[in-house]
Design an enzyme around this catalytic site. Sequence first.
Site, PDB file in Angstrom:
ATOM      1  N   LYS A   5     -34.945 -14.178  52.819  1.00  0.00           N
ATOM      2  CA  LYS A   5     -34.607 -12.974  52.095  1.00  0.00           C
ATOM      3  C   LYS A   5     -34.977 -13.231  50.701  1.00  0.00           C
ATOM      4  O   LYS A   5     -34.751 -14.189  49.904  1.00  0.00           O
ATOM      5  CB  LYS A   5     -32.930 -12.636  52.098  1.00  0.00           C
ATOM      6  CG  LYS A   5     -32.868 -11.408  51.193  1.00  0.00           C
ATOM      7  CD  LYS A   5     -31.352 -11.363  51.316  1.00  0.00           C
ATOM      8  CE  LYS A   5     -30.756 -11.951  49.986  1.00  0.00           C
ATOM      9  NZ  LYS A   5     -31.238 -11.423  48.810  1.00  0.00           N
ATOM     10  N   GLY A  46     -30.765 -20.672  43.637  1.00  0.00           N
ATOM     11  CA  GLY A  46     -30.253 -19.600  43.118  1.00  0.00           C
ATOM     12  C   GLY A  46     -29.002 -20.080  41.999  1.00  0.00           C
ATOM     13  O   GLY A  46     -29.059 -21.444  41.556  1.00  0.00           O
ATOM     14  N   SER A  47     -27.918 -19.350  41.851  1.00  0.00           N
ATOM     15  CA  SER A  47     -26.898 -19.849  40.924  1.00  0.00           C
ATOM     16  C   SER A  47     -25.924 -20.902  41.524  1.00  0.00           C
ATOM     17  O   SER A  47     -25.834 -20.722  42.857  1.00  0.00           O
ATOM     18  CB  SER A  47     -26.341 -18.559  40.511  1.00  0.00           C
ATOM     19  OG  SER A  47     -25.584 -17.991  41.610  1.00  0.00           O
ATOM     20  N   THR A  48     -25.308 -21.508  40.737  1.00  0.00           N
ATOM     21  CA  THR A  48     -24.530 -22.650  41.173  1.00  0.00           C
ATOM     22  C   THR A  48     -23.413 -21.891  41.993  1.00  0.00           C
ATOM     23  O   THR A  48     -22.518 -22.319  42.973  1.00  0.00           O
ATOM     24  CB  THR A  48     -24.069 -23.562  40.100  1.00  0.00           C
ATOM     25  OG1 THR A  48     -25.042 -24.263  39.675  1.00  0.00           O
ATOM     26  CG2 THR A  48     -22.865 -24.602  40.610  1.00  0.00           C
ATOM     27  N   GLY A  55     -24.113 -21.016  45.420  1.00  0.00           N
ATOM     28  CA  GLY A  55     -24.304 -22.132  46.072  1.00  0.00           C
ATOM     29  C   GLY A  55     -22.937 -22.805  46.539  1.00  0.00           C
ATOM     30  O   GLY A  55     -22.731 -23.212  47.914  1.00  0.00           O
ATOM     31  N   GLU A 111     -30.694 -25.542  45.861  1.00  0.00           N
ATOM     32  CA  GLU A 111     -31.137 -25.819  44.684  1.00  0.00           C
ATOM     33  C   GLU A 111     -30.776 -25.094  43.801  1.00  0.00           C
ATOM     34  O   GLU A 111     -31.104 -23.848  43.821  1.00  0.00           O
ATOM     35  CB  GLU A 111     -32.748 -25.789  44.590  1.00  0.00           C
ATOM     36  CG  GLU A 111     -33.268 -26.314  43.561  1.00  0.00           C
ATOM     37  CD  GLU A 111     -33.812 -25.784  42.466  1.00  0.00           C
ATOM     38  OE1 GLU A 111     -33.138 -25.556  41.669  1.00  0.00           O
ATOM     39  OE2 GLU A 111     -34.958 -25.048  42.742  1.00  0.00           O
ATOM     40  N   CYS A 150     -35.089 -22.928  36.568  1.00  0.00           N
ATOM     41  CA  CYS A 150     -33.849 -23.856  36.776  1.00  0.00           C
ATOM     42  C   CYS A 150     -33.790 -25.103  35.850  1.00  0.00           C
ATOM     43  O   CYS A 150     -32.865 -25.631  35.588  1.00  0.00           O
ATOM     44  CB  CYS A 150     -33.509 -24.204  38.168  1.00  0.00           C
ATOM     45  SG  CYS A 150     -34.877 -24.428  39.226  1.00  0.00           S
ATOM     46  N   GLU A 202     -25.736 -23.032  31.512  1.00  0.00           N
ATOM     47  CA  GLU A 202     -27.018 -22.561  31.923  1.00  0.00           C
ATOM     48  C   GLU A 202     -27.344 -20.968  31.241  1.00  0.00           C
ATOM     49  O   GLU A 202     -26.227 -20.154  31.392  1.00  0.00           O
ATOM     50  CB  GLU A 202     -27.424 -22.454  33.335  1.00  0.00           C
ATOM     51  CG  GLU A 202     -28.899 -21.872  33.715  1.00  0.00           C
ATOM     52  CD  GLU A 202     -29.285 -22.204  34.896  1.00  0.00           C
ATOM     53  OE1 GLU A 202     -28.432 -21.753  35.983  1.00  0.00           O
ATOM     54  OE2 GLU A 202     -30.062 -22.816  35.332  1.00  0.00           O
TER      55      GLU A 202
HETATM   56  P1  NAI Z   1     -27.683 -15.336  42.612  1.00  0.00           P
HETATM   57  O1  NAI Z   1     -27.396 -16.819  42.844  1.00  0.00           O
HETATM   58  O2  NAI Z   1     -26.750 -14.315  42.720  1.00  0.00           O
HETATM   59  O3  NAI Z   1     -29.211 -15.005  43.440  1.00  0.00           O
HETATM   60  C1  NAI Z   1     -30.070 -15.817  44.063  1.00  0.00           C
HETATM   61  C2  NAI Z   1     -30.180 -15.338  45.477  1.00  0.00           C
HETATM   62  O4  NAI Z   1     -28.961 -15.505  46.142  1.00  0.00           O
HETATM   63  C3  NAI Z   1     -30.593 -13.828  45.660  1.00  0.00           C
HETATM   64  O5  NAI Z   1     -31.676 -13.687  46.603  1.00  0.00           O
HETATM   65  C4  NAI Z   1     -29.183 -13.245  46.010  1.00  0.00           C
HETATM   66  O6  NAI Z   1     -29.276 -12.022  46.946  1.00  0.00           O
HETATM   67  C5  NAI Z   1     -28.454 -14.109  46.895  1.00  0.00           C
HETATM   68  N1  NAI Z   1     -27.030 -14.203  46.788  1.00  0.00           N
HETATM   69  C6  NAI Z   1     -26.285 -13.290  46.168  1.00  0.00           C
HETATM   70  N2  NAI Z   1     -24.925 -13.735  46.531  1.00  0.00           N
HETATM   71  C7  NAI Z   1     -25.302 -14.250  47.659  1.00  0.00           C
HETATM   72  C8  NAI Z   1     -24.145 -14.710  48.855  1.00  0.00           C
HETATM   73  N3  NAI Z   1     -22.756 -14.342  48.428  1.00  0.00           N
HETATM   74  N4  NAI Z   1     -24.442 -15.427  49.817  1.00  0.00           N
HETATM   75  C9  NAI Z   1     -25.824 -15.449  50.010  1.00  0.00           C
HETATM   76  N5  NAI Z   1     -26.853 -15.198  49.275  1.00  0.00           N
HETATM   77  C10 NAI Z   1     -26.396 -14.600  47.940  1.00  0.00           C
HETATM   78  O7  NAI Z   1     -28.348 -15.303  40.963  1.00  0.00           O
HETATM   79  P2  NAI Z   1     -28.246 -13.829  40.022  1.00  0.00           P
HETATM   80  O8  NAI Z   1     -27.253 -13.224  40.246  1.00  0.00           O
HETATM   81  O9  NAI Z   1     -29.707 -13.288  40.303  1.00  0.00           O
HETATM   82  O10 NAI Z   1     -28.433 -14.856  38.577  1.00  0.00           O
HETATM   83  C11 NAI Z   1     -27.344 -15.304  37.907  1.00  0.00           C
HETATM   84  C12 NAI Z   1     -27.469 -16.649  37.041  1.00  0.00           C
HETATM   85  O11 NAI Z   1     -27.960 -17.543  38.186  1.00  0.00           O
HETATM   86  C13 NAI Z   1     -28.641 -16.660  36.440  1.00  0.00           C
HETATM   87  O12 NAI Z   1     -28.269 -16.400  34.937  1.00  0.00           O
HETATM   88  C14 NAI Z   1     -29.108 -18.028  36.562  1.00  0.00           C
HETATM   89  O13 NAI Z   1     -28.236 -18.910  35.570  1.00  0.00           O
HETATM   90  C15 NAI Z   1     -28.802 -18.744  37.837  1.00  0.00           C
HETATM   91  N6  NAI Z   1     -29.942 -18.635  38.560  1.00  0.00           N
HETATM   92  C16 NAI Z   1     -30.491 -19.793  38.919  1.00  0.00           C
HETATM   93  C17 NAI Z   1     -31.601 -19.890  39.773  1.00  0.00           C
HETATM   94  C18 NAI Z   1     -32.335 -21.452  40.136  1.00  0.00           C
HETATM   95  O14 NAI Z   1     -33.455 -21.202  40.155  1.00  0.00           O
HETATM   96  N7  NAI Z   1     -31.563 -22.105  39.963  1.00  0.00           N
HETATM   97  C19 NAI Z   1     -32.176 -18.715  40.283  1.00  0.00           C
HETATM   98  C20 NAI Z   1     -31.774 -17.410  39.735  1.00  0.00           C
HETATM   99  C21 NAI Z   1     -30.446 -17.304  39.115  1.00  0.00           C
END
Ligand code: NAI
Length: 507
Positions: free
Chosen positions: A211, A263-265, A268, A285, A319, A416
Amino acid sequence: MAVKTKKAVPIGRQAATKKSNTIKLKFDTSWTYAPAPESKSAATINKQYDLFINGEWQKPLSKKYFDTINPANEEKLSEVADANAADVDKAVKAARNAYEKTWKKMPAKERAKYIFRIARIMQEKARELAIIESLDGGKPIKESRDFDVPTAANHFFYYAGWADKLEYAFPNRTTEPLGVAAQIIPWNFPLLMAAWKIAPAIATGNTVVLKSAETTPLTALKLAEIIQEADLPPGVVNIITGAGATGAAMVNHPDVNKIAFTGSTDVGKIIQRSIAGTDKKATLELGGKAANIIFEDAAIDQAVEGVINGIFFNQGHVCCAGSRLYVQESVAKEVIRKLKDRLESLIVGDPMDKNTDIGAINSKSQLDIINKYIGIGKKEGAEMYQSSCRLPGKGFFCRPTLFTNVAQSNRIAQEEIFGPVLAILTFRTEDEVIEKANNSPYGLSAGVWTDKGSKIFNMTKRMKAGVVWANTFNKFDPTSPFGGYKESGFGREGGLHGLLPYLNLKS
Ligand code: NAI
Ligand code: MG
C-alpha cells in the site's frame, strides 16, 4: 570579465567591474537562473486508478476513490481507489494463491529473470517515473531524476542477483520464504520505498500486498503497470491504495505472514501492539533525529555542504535527515556564517524546475507540523534564521530554516520535525558530543566530519545509530544495509542483511 560600462553587470552570482587595471568581484543577490522546467507531457497520468490485484486493475469493492494533488500548486492530478477491508482480503487471497501455486515453486533463477525485467523497464521509463514522482510528491525533479528513480531500479537489479544465490548468502543453511508480506510505505520516497520493500520480498520467494501513502500513490501505480508489462505471474505483487484504515486492515489480516512498515513511530507502535501474540514477523523503519557532528579539524566547506544536503535534501522529508547539528565551539562562528550564506543561495520553488533545490512540502498537514515546530523553537528561546527567498503564492512551501542557541532539552532538538529545519548546538569534547548525540529516543543515522581517521572509528563505535556517515551524508546504495536503533525501529533493508527479514533460516 571586463565590461565597458561603469555599472556592474551580473555574471552568474558574481558581478565584475573593471576599475583601472584591477577587477573586483562583488556578490549580486539579484541574479537568478532562467526557468528550466521539465515537461509534463512526457508522463501519462490516468484520470482514475483502480486497485492492482491478481495482475489486473480491479474496481474497489468500497466503490470509493480519493484525490491526489500536486502539492506545488494544489491542483488535482488523479483519483485513486480507497481500498477497504474486503479489498485487502481480495489482495491477500491473490497473494496467497500466487505464493502457493506459482512463486514458491518456481526455480529461483526464473524468479530472478522477472525481477531483472522489472528493473530494466523502470530504467526505460525513468523520465516518466521521475516526472510523476515530482508532480505527486513535490520533490525537486533533479532529485527524483538523479536519486529516487535510479536507486529504485538498482534495488531491483541488486536483489534479482541474490534470488538464486541464497545458499551463498547463508552458507550451510537452507532458506524458506515466509509467505505473504503486507508492506506499508510513506510519502517521502514513494517509488524508492516500494522498491526497497518489493525487491527483496519477491527475490526470496514471498508474495506481496503493498500500500502506498495517501498523498503519493502515483509512482507505485506506475510500477504496477511496469510489473504487468514484465509479465510477472498474477498475484505475486498486488498494489493497493488507501489511508490508515487500509493499512490497519493489512496488518490485522490473519493470512499475512510478515509486515514491513516505514513511517511514523506512532503508527509503528500501533502495528507492534496489533501483532503482539501472533506469529507475524515485522520490520519497522520509523523516525529519526540524526546528529551531524563537525569537529574543528574537518574540511569546513565540505562539511557545510554536507550539512545542507543532510537537512534540506527532499525538504527535510527524510527519516535519516541530519536535523541536529553539533559544531565544535572553536569553529561554530565560521560554520554558522557559512551555513547562512549557503541557505541564501538555495533555490526554493517549482519542483519541476531543474534548478530547484527545495521543492514543495508534501502536504498541508505536514506544512502545519513544520510551522508548529518553528513556533515552538522561537518560544523555547532559540534564535531563528530563515532564507530571504520569495515563496510561490500557491502550494505548500517552507523557507529553509536554522536555529542557533538551541539547548539539548529543547523540543526542536529532540523531536522529529520532518521538514527543512536545522537545530544547531555546540560542544567542546568528543565525550560530550557522543553523550549529547546519543541522548535521543531515536537512533537511525548520524554523521561525523573530521580529518582524523581515529576519531571516525571512535565515533562510529560509540554512536547509537544504524548508519554513521563519515565526511559525507545521505548516501545510499542497494548493497548497504539501512535501519535503526531504539525508537527508530528494527530490521534492516538493503544489502545481504535485507534478505533476512523475508526468510526463515533452517539448519
Ligand atoms: P504515517 O506513519 O501515518 O504514514 C505512513 C504510512 O502508514 C502511510 O501509508 C499510512 O497510510 C499508513 N498508516 C497510517 N496509519 C496506519 C495504521 N494505523 N496502520 C497501518 N498503516 C497506517 O505518517 P504521516 O501521518 O504521513 O506523517 C506523520 C509524521 O510521521 C511525519 O511528520 C514524520 O515525522 C513521520 N514520518 C516518518 C517517516 C519515515 O520515513 N520514517 C515517513 C513518513 C512520516
Ligand atoms: Mg499527491
